[in-house]
Write an enzyme that holds these catalytic residues in place. Structure first.
Site, PDB file in Angstrom:
ATOM      1  N   LYS A 492       0.844  -1.200   0.000  1.00  0.00           N
ATOM      2  CA  LYS A 492       0.000   0.000   0.000  1.00  0.00           C
ATOM      3  C   LYS A 492       0.875   1.244   0.000  1.00  0.00           C
ATOM      4  O   LYS A 492       2.078   1.165   0.266  1.00  0.00           O
ATOM      5  CB  LYS A 492      -0.895  -0.014   1.234  1.00  0.00           C
ATOM      6  CG  LYS A 492      -0.104  -0.033   2.530  1.00  0.00           C
ATOM      7  CD  LYS A 492      -0.995  -0.211   3.736  1.00  0.00           C
ATOM      8  CE  LYS A 492      -0.151  -0.177   4.992  1.00  0.00           C
ATOM      9  NZ  LYS A 492      -0.914  -0.464   6.188  1.00  0.00           N
ATOM     10  N   TYR A 717      16.121  31.703   2.995  1.00  0.00           N
ATOM     11  CA  TYR A 717      14.981  32.559   3.306  1.00  0.00           C
ATOM     12  C   TYR A 717      14.978  33.044   4.754  1.00  0.00           C
ATOM     13  O   TYR A 717      15.404  32.309   5.654  1.00  0.00           O
ATOM     14  CB  TYR A 717      13.678  31.793   3.073  1.00  0.00           C
ATOM     15  CG  TYR A 717      13.287  31.657   1.619  1.00  0.00           C
ATOM     16  CD1 TYR A 717      13.103  32.789   0.810  1.00  0.00           C
ATOM     17  CD2 TYR A 717      13.077  30.403   1.051  1.00  0.00           C
ATOM     18  CE1 TYR A 717      12.735  32.638  -0.518  1.00  0.00           C
ATOM     19  CE2 TYR A 717      12.706  30.251  -0.274  1.00  0.00           C
ATOM     20  CZ  TYR A 717      12.543  31.383  -1.058  1.00  0.00           C
ATOM     21  OH  TYR A 717      12.180  31.254  -2.366  1.00  0.00           O
TER      22      TYR A 717
END
Ligand SMILES: *Cc1c(COP(=O)(O)O)cnc(C)c1O
Length: 822
Positions: A492, A717
């Protein structure tokens, strides 16, 4: 080399009634690698992860008639014409056979031990010496207790020089390898601190590695490494050592100067009163050290300074393994242009075979002339053709004059070119579509140009997935269980991030029983790609029933609403006895029927014939932690009670399963008829107890740019990356959009560059982040590991206070997955 089976019985002192006399030439330990069944002797090895006796029936059906076993198969009567050589220990038998084989040859054999650089040194020695000698070398990194015997087996009457790698992970192993390799002389490469686990100290590890050379004429090593020098002294290596040194002029080989240029390094040396120098096209410290080891070997073999210089400058990088890359027009490319002897051709074709799944892909081989084979061309190309036919190549492209002259040997679709240039100029590279292309050529043919022409350009960040590790992990858990217990492999969430198709295919080939995916579409994709084994769908949506039926996907059913809707749809389509998996809520309180639901569920199941429970299962809330053991036991008891109810409403036997990975390890006795294996398959032990698992996924990228920054500057940043010293900062092309968690920024997390940790500096950007490499010897283009062998996913999970599952499944789909086998 051919051996009479009676002679092998003698060598192994095996118990055996020879039912038919024959000769064998191929030793097989991995049942998947079968090429010539009649000539094969299969060793049924028993390891912690696997018992290969279970492949005997299958191999027999494929034509194998000679087996070395430690117990006779029960269905031996059905294999009346097979020889079973009964021994106490099949691995020891393999080793003694190789040792006996080695004894027959008086040629020089170079042994290579050490922690890092063995494979590079071995391959470089081949590059440097194969013009002078008919050489045998360990294929790839066949250096283990199994790999070494197989490598030594390659030696035959034509061999003039052999280079054999020896790898060990715990004390006592080297003696066995020594007995097989019997190196004439050898090299101890860089020791590092890899695989320290098995040893109590570095000294112990060093002495163990040196013991490969107990009976050798000489051993070459780094005389500046105090640990090695000290260990060699303890072992009384005395006059047999050839220690090289950068500091000590009195050493046999003195490296007087190392000058690194932009992309090459000049090395000056003094040896036996003469001075000389050479250049290698590399600048990394590790490459320089590897080259010095090779230098020592060449000097030892009496090569002149000129010969050495002429060959060293042509050294080529060593690709450590075959990679599958995406090509243009839906092709997949396996590039194995790093070696091209007949032996490695067989290995590569084998790899290709296993990958050329049912995707309707044709198999194409691009092969150059094979140089320095030691065989006559007639014999060589007859064998090449034989192998190519056996491995069912659809399309064959031969490049080189020799192949051209043997073209009549190849009955499939073929094309021939006399040079690589001619092939590229012909435009043939544009004419591939939907093929699995294996590219294999001798170095001088420069097949990297072909692979470049065929490859799609890649994003530089990739998730590498080791399919062999998946199999090893699968076998590791399989060995814990009873042979009849089924294993449901959880693929999965895109195979926990590793990619569901490749995994599913690998597991299907391995004979795994069941797969489980999360939603119907995942299952449908697998079916379309040719996966035929049973598939369970854990979260079937209400509107997915048609997909389920169409692709034979078996839904998990956890509520009456879902059950009723499924029955309704199945009735409408006239479907009978469709397999479903009934989920019980035994305490997790996520999804599932409760004990109170059982009477009503029994009634509902009995009242219809469209669906039928194939299994009943439940899921633990805390199987990985001992503090929940009482609760887990309570879950098991409750589950068993519900399972009785489901069984009583079903005419066929219903499989029961509750164990997930940690459950398999911690509640093995509760395996019932099946288990559900998830995270363990991907190499992670959720409960921390399974330390023998292998790393499956490696997330890696490369350095884009490096900057030297002053101490008052900031990085990234919001100027969060404040520097406190003059720094070297590298930018790497991976950001939070690739799944690199933004919380790892600002030195909370790190990555690995050339074996060392580099902290992440400043805020992580969307596509890029910056790392501090001030203390690391590295350059632009160098590899960076985000997680993998050197930085386990579990450690990153701890930094982020989350679980490894989240780290694995967060790698975004834009990161290319690259699959390989070892
Ligand atoms: C994911 C899952 C598993 C596998 O769990 P692991 O801890 O990864 O082994 C088993 N059963 C169910 C129902 C699951 O959803």
């Amino acid at each position: 080399m051919n051996y009479k089976i009676t002679d092998i019985v003698c060598i192994l002192q095996a118990k055996c009634d020879i039912v038919h006399e024959c000769t064998v030439s191929d030793l097989l330990t991995d049942s998947r690698s079968l090429t010539f069944p009649e000539k094969t002797l299969f060793f049924a090895l028993v390891t912690k992860r696997n018992d290969a006796h279970r492949y005997i029936g299958d191999l027999y059906r494929k034509g194998v008639r000679n087996f070395v076993v430690s117990s006779l198969p029960e269905d031996r009567k059905q294999m009346a014409d097979a020889n079973f050589l009964l021994v106490k220990d099949t691995l020891s038998a393999l080793q003694s056979l190789a040792a006996a084989h080695r004894k027959r040859f008086k040629i020089p054999v170079i042994g290579v031990a050490g922690s890092n650089g063995k494979t590079v040194v071995k391959e470089w020695l081949y590059q440097l010496l194969h013009e002078d000698y008919n050489m045998v070398r360990s294929p790839r990194s066949y250096n283990s207790q199994i790999g070494v015997p197989l490598s030594v087996w390659e030696i035959d009457e034509n061999t003039e020089l052999a280079v054999i790698e020896a790898g060990i992970s715990k004390p006592g192993e080297m003696d066995k390898l020594e007995a097989i390799i019997k190196p004439t002389f050898g090299i101890l490469t860089y020791l590092g601190d890899a695989h320290q686990e098995g040893f109590s100290s570095m000294q112990e590890k060093c002495i163990e590695k040196l013991s490969l050379f107990t009976h050798s004429e000489s051993v070459i090593y780094d005389g500046d490494d105090p640990l090695i020098v000290d260990s060699a002294e303890k072992m009384c290596m005395g006059t047999r050592e050839i220690a090289w040194s950068r500091k000590d002029k009195d050493r046999a080989l003195y490296i007087s100067k190392i000058v690194k240029g932009e992309d090459s390094t000049r090395i000056d040396y003094d040896y036996l009163r003469f001075s000389s120098s050479f250049t290698i096209p590399f600048v990394e410290d590790a490459s320089i050290e590897d080259a010095i080891h090779c230098l020592a070997v060449m000097l030892y073999l009496g090569k002149t300074g000129e010969e050495i210089a002429a060959r060293m400058c042509k050294l080529e990088p060593v690709a450590m393994r075959m990679e599958v890359k995406e090509g243009r027009n839906g092709c997949l490319i396996i590039n194995d242009s790093y070696n091209s002897d007949i032996n490695s051709l067989d290995i590569a074709l084998d790899f290709q075979n296993r990958r050329s799944a049912a995707r309707g892909m044709r198999r194409t081989l691009i092969l150059s002339d094979i140089l320095q084979s030691g065989m006559s061309p007639d014999e060589l190309y007859r064998r090449v053709a034989e192998i190519v036919i056996h491995k069912k190549i659809d399309r064959f492209i031969g490049i080189g004059r020799e192949l051209l002259s043997y073209k009549s040997l190849f009955p499939m679709e073929t094309e021939f070119y006399s040079t690589t240039g001619e092939f590229l100029a012909s435009g043939a590279a544009e004419c591939f579509s939907n093929e699995l292309i294996l590219i294999k050529g001798s170095r001088n043919y420069h097949f990297e140009e072909i692979s470049e022409a065929l490859e799609l350009k890649q994003h530089e960040t990739i998730l590498e997935v080791n399919l062999d590790a998946i199999i090893d992990n699968y076998n590791y858990y399989k060995q814990k269980l009873k042979p009849e217990t089924k294993i449901i492999c959880m693929v999965k969430a895109f195979g926990y991030g590793a990619g569901s198709y490749e995994l599913a295919k690998t597991l299907q080939d391995r004979g795994c029983d069941y797969l489980a995916v999360a939603v119907a579409d995942e299952g449908a994709e697998l079916r379309k790609a040719g996966i035929t084994m049973p598939i369970m769908v854990m979260n079937p949506e209400m509107n997915s029933f048609r997909t389920l039926f169409r692709y034979s996907l078996e839904p998990e059913v956890y509520s009456f609403k879902l059950l009723d809707a499924l029955i309704y749809e199945a009735e409408r389509q006239g479907i009978m006895r469709y397999p479903i998996h009934v989920k019980i809520d035994s305490g997790m309180h996520r999804l599932g029927f409760t004990l109170e639901d059982m009477p009503r569920l029994s009634e509902r199941l009995k009242s219809q014939t469209t669906v039928m429970a194939r299994s009943v299962f439940s899921h633990f809330a805390g199987s990985d932690e001992p503090r929940f053991d009482a609760f887990s036991r309570q879950q098991i008891a409750l589950f068993k009670e519900c399972a009785v109810a489901v069984q009583s409403a079903t005419p066929q036997p219903v499989m029961r399963h509750i164990l997930n990975t940690s459950g398999i390890t911690r509640f093995t006795e509760e395996q019932m008829e099946a288990v559900r294996l998830g995270i363990g398959l991907y190499g992670i032990s959720a409960c921390g107890m399974d330390t023998d698992l292998r790393t499956v996924s490696t997330l890696k990228t490369t350095i884009l740019q490096i900057k030297e920054l002053e101490e008052d500057q900031t990085v990234g940043y919001s100027r969060r990356g404040v520097l406190t010293r003059r720094s070297r900062i590298a930018a790497i092309p991976i950001g939070y959009a690739d799944g690199l968690n933004r919380h790892l920024g600002n030195r909370k997390g790190a990555v690995v560059v050339n074996g060392k940790r580099a902290p992440i500096v400043g805020n992580i950007c969307m596509d890029v982040c910056m790392i501090d490499v001030t203390d690391i010897d590295c350059k632009e283009g160098d590899r960076v590991e985000i997680f993998g062998e050197q930085l386990p996913v579990t450690e990153i999970a701890e930094w982020l206070q989350t679980i490894p599952y989240e780290i694995l499944t967060s790698v975004s789909s834009r990161v290319k997955r690259v699959y390989y086998r070892e």
